[in-house]
Design a protein around this motif. Sequence first.
Motif, PDB file in Angstrom:
ATOM      1  N   VAL A 105       0.837  -1.205   0.000  1.00 44.54           N
ATOM      2  CA  VAL A 105       0.000   0.000   0.000  1.00 44.54           C
ATOM      3  C   VAL A 105       0.867   1.249   0.000  1.00 44.54           C
ATOM      4  N   VAL A 106       1.886   1.267   0.857  1.00 43.15           N
ATOM      5  CA  VAL A 106       2.770   2.428   0.914  1.00 43.15           C
ATOM      6  C   VAL A 106       3.467   2.638  -0.432  1.00 43.15           C
ATOM      7  N   SER A 107       3.908   1.538  -1.063  1.00 41.82           N
ATOM      8  CA  SER A 107       4.552   1.648  -2.376  1.00 41.82           C
ATOM      9  C   SER A 107       3.599   2.229  -3.407  1.00 41.82           C
ATOM     10  N   GLY A 108       2.340   1.773  -3.358  1.00 42.92           N
ATOM     11  CA  GLY A 108       1.349   2.306  -4.288  1.00 42.92           C
ATOM     12  C   GLY A 108       1.120   3.782  -4.094  1.00 42.92           C
ATOM     13  N   VAL A 109       1.019   4.201  -2.840  1.00 44.44           N
ATOM     14  CA  VAL A 109       0.820   5.624  -2.545  1.00 44.44           C
ATOM     15  C   VAL A 109       2.017   6.441  -3.008  1.00 44.44           C
ATOM     16  N   VAL A 110       3.232   5.919  -2.783  1.00 45.70           N
ATOM     17  CA  VAL A 110       4.442   6.623  -3.218  1.00 45.70           C
ATOM     18  C   VAL A 110       4.465   6.771  -4.739  1.00 45.70           C
ATOM     19  N   LEU A 111       4.091   5.714  -5.464  1.00 42.57           N
ATOM     20  CA  LEU A 111       4.045   5.773  -6.928  1.00 42.57           C
ATOM     21  C   LEU A 111       3.096   6.880  -7.398  1.00 42.57           C
ATOM     22  N   ILE A 112       1.913   6.910  -6.794  1.00 39.23           N
ATOM     23  CA  ILE A 112       0.917   7.900  -7.200  1.00 39.23           C
ATOM     24  C   ILE A 112       1.376   9.303  -6.836  1.00 39.23           C
ATOM     25  N   ALA A 113       1.858   9.447  -5.607  1.00 39.03           N
ATOM     26  CA  ALA A 113       2.289  10.770  -5.151  1.00 39.03           C
ATOM     27  C   ALA A 113       3.458  11.290  -5.980  1.00 39.03           C
ATOM     28  N   ASP A 114       4.370  10.384  -6.375  1.00 35.98           N
ATOM     29  CA  ASP A 114       5.524  10.788  -7.168  1.00 35.98           C
ATOM     30  C   ASP A 114       5.085  11.310  -8.533  1.00 35.98           C
ATOM     31  N   VAL A 115       4.038  10.694  -9.087  1.00 29.75           N
ATOM     32  CA  VAL A 115       3.527  11.141 -10.380  1.00 29.75           C
ATOM     33  C   VAL A 115       2.908  12.521 -10.262  1.00 29.75           C
ATOM     34  N   ARG A 116       2.191  12.754  -9.139  1.00 28.16           N
ATOM     35  CA  ARG A 116       1.368  13.951  -9.023  1.00 28.16           C
ATOM     36  C   ARG A 116       2.003  15.096  -8.254  1.00 28.16           C
ATOM     37  N   TRP A 117       3.094  14.829  -7.512  1.00 27.66           N
ATOM     38  CA  TRP A 117       3.645  15.847  -6.631  1.00 27.66           C
ATOM     39  C   TRP A 117       4.050  17.110  -7.391  1.00 27.66           C
ATOM     40  N   ALA A 118       4.735  16.937  -8.520  1.00 26.23           N
ATOM     41  CA  ALA A 118       5.191  18.095  -9.288  1.00 26.23           C
ATOM     42  C   ALA A 118       4.013  18.845  -9.903  1.00 26.23           C
ATOM     43  N   GLY A 119       2.983  18.119 -10.332  1.00 25.21           N
ATOM     44  CA  GLY A 119       1.849  18.762 -10.984  1.00 25.21           C
ATOM     45  C   GLY A 119       0.885  19.419 -10.022  1.00 25.21           C
ATOM     46  N   SER A 120       0.662  18.818  -8.860  1.00 34.23           N
ATOM     47  CA  SER A 120      -0.284  19.382  -7.902  1.00 34.23           C
ATOM     48  C   SER A 120       0.088  18.958  -6.494  1.00 34.23           C
ATOM     49  N   THR A 121       1.075  19.638  -5.931  1.00 36.26           N
ATOM     50  CA  THR A 121       1.479  19.349  -4.551  1.00 36.26           C
ATOM     51  C   THR A 121       0.315  19.557  -3.604  1.00 36.26           C
ATOM     52  N   LEU A 122      -0.439  20.643  -3.817  1.00 38.52           N
ATOM     53  CA  LEU A 122      -1.568  20.950  -2.947  1.00 38.52           C
ATOM     54  C   LEU A 122      -2.639  19.859  -3.019  1.00 38.52           C
ATOM     55  N   THR A 236      -2.334   7.398 -15.676  1.00 39.37           N
ATOM     56  CA  THR A 236      -1.062   7.043 -16.318  1.00 39.37           C
ATOM     57  C   THR A 236      -0.701   5.618 -15.906  1.00 39.37           C
ATOM     58  N   PRO A 237       0.234   4.976 -16.640  1.00 30.31           N
ATOM     59  CA  PRO A 237       0.638   3.614 -16.244  1.00 30.31           C
ATOM     60  C   PRO A 237       1.136   3.516 -14.797  1.00 30.31           C
ATOM     61  N   LEU A 238       1.920   4.509 -14.345  1.00 25.25           N
ATOM     62  CA  LEU A 238       2.419   4.476 -12.969  1.00 25.25           C
ATOM     63  C   LEU A 238       1.288   4.657 -11.961  1.00 25.25           C
ATOM     64  N   GLU A 239       0.336   5.543 -12.271  1.00 24.74           N
ATOM     65  CA  GLU A 239      -0.818   5.717 -11.382  1.00 24.74           C
ATOM     66  C   GLU A 239      -1.631   4.431 -11.301  1.00 24.74           C
ATOM     67  N   ALA A 240      -1.849   3.806 -12.454  1.00 28.39           N
ATOM     68  CA  ALA A 240      -2.611   2.557 -12.470  1.00 28.39           C
ATOM     69  C   ALA A 240      -1.905   1.485 -11.650  1.00 28.39           C
ATOM     70  N   LEU A 241      -0.573   1.424 -11.760  1.00 28.70           N
ATOM     71  CA  LEU A 241       0.201   0.462 -10.979  1.00 28.70           C
ATOM     72  C   LEU A 241       0.089   0.761  -9.487  1.00 28.70           C
ATOM     73  N   GLY A 242       0.120   2.049  -9.134  1.00 28.54           N
ATOM     74  CA  GLY A 242      -0.009   2.444  -7.734  1.00 28.54           C
ATOM     75  C   GLY A 242      -1.369   2.098  -7.166  1.00 28.54           C
ATOM     76  N   ILE A 243      -2.429   2.355  -7.933  1.00 22.88           N
ATOM     77  CA  ILE A 243      -3.781   2.016  -7.495  1.00 22.88           C
ATOM     78  C   ILE A 243      -3.916   0.515  -7.298  1.00 22.88           C
ATOM     79  N   LEU A 244      -3.358  -0.264  -8.232  1.00 25.91           N
ATOM     80  CA  LEU A 244      -3.405  -1.728  -8.115  1.00 25.91           C
ATOM     81  C   LEU A 244      -2.667  -2.202  -6.857  1.00 25.91           C
ATOM     82  N   ALA A 245      -1.517  -1.583  -6.550  1.00 26.07           N
ATOM     83  CA  ALA A 245      -0.752  -1.969  -5.364  1.00 26.07           C
ATOM     84  C   ALA A 245      -1.543  -1.699  -4.091  1.00 26.07           C
TER      85      ALA A 245
END
Length: 264
Positions: A105-122, A236-245
Amino acid sequence: MYLGAAAAVWLFGTLSPAAVAWLRQLGAAVVLLAWRRPGRAAWHGRIFWLAALFGMVTAVMNLAFYESIDRLPLGTAVALEFVGPVLIASFGSRSVRDVGALLLVVSGVVLIADVRWAGSTLGVLFALSAAVLWAGYIVLGRKVARGGQGVDGLAVGFAVAAVVLSPLALGTGPVWTSPRLLVLGLGVGVLATVVPYVLDQVVLRRMGQSRFALLLALLPVTATAIGLAVLHQVPTPLEALGILAVVVGLTIRTRDGESGPEPL
């Protein structure tokens, strides 16, 4: 719940997320009060204050969630929100299987957050704030359910939250001159609050909070499907992988240790 969230996203073009969150709270409170009509005992003492705290935590959780989905795809925001339920589901767990589930779960959250952090930190911060409040919703919701208040507690708590957060109504001006917007705004309260939260109370009376958290494992999939079908949000593929995790991690956690209802 997520059909209601999709309807809320449509409203964001006219109203702020905070205004939509307050309309959701108002709609839920009106429907529940008209349906349940809680007696005097529900408005006094410990029962009242527990319901009021539950209502406020739930309302602020929804406010943070709406601010997040104004900035992030629906499925992504929901997956980040799962930090809250996974903390509840993993509380007290020490088995290798549970540790592995938590790491997934933590890995999935990190994957998603890493994708989105630069685009929308808030957006990420709002989603994680909603996660912490979601953990509070599960703990307090179980106390309300097990304390015999159930849906009456929802009615009282949501009414209190609608009053306390009434300054947010200042942003709802366009709604009162548009029957369509008013119906859509109050309808979000029914779809996203009344129906799912009443069902939560039924479930929480019959099982512990960790097992309840496990049952939430498919929600990121549901949210992603609704986001794709209704809002045309493609992960995105990374987001989908994070959600699956996130989903797999919550699903493989052991289910032992909760055999039935416990006293409050």
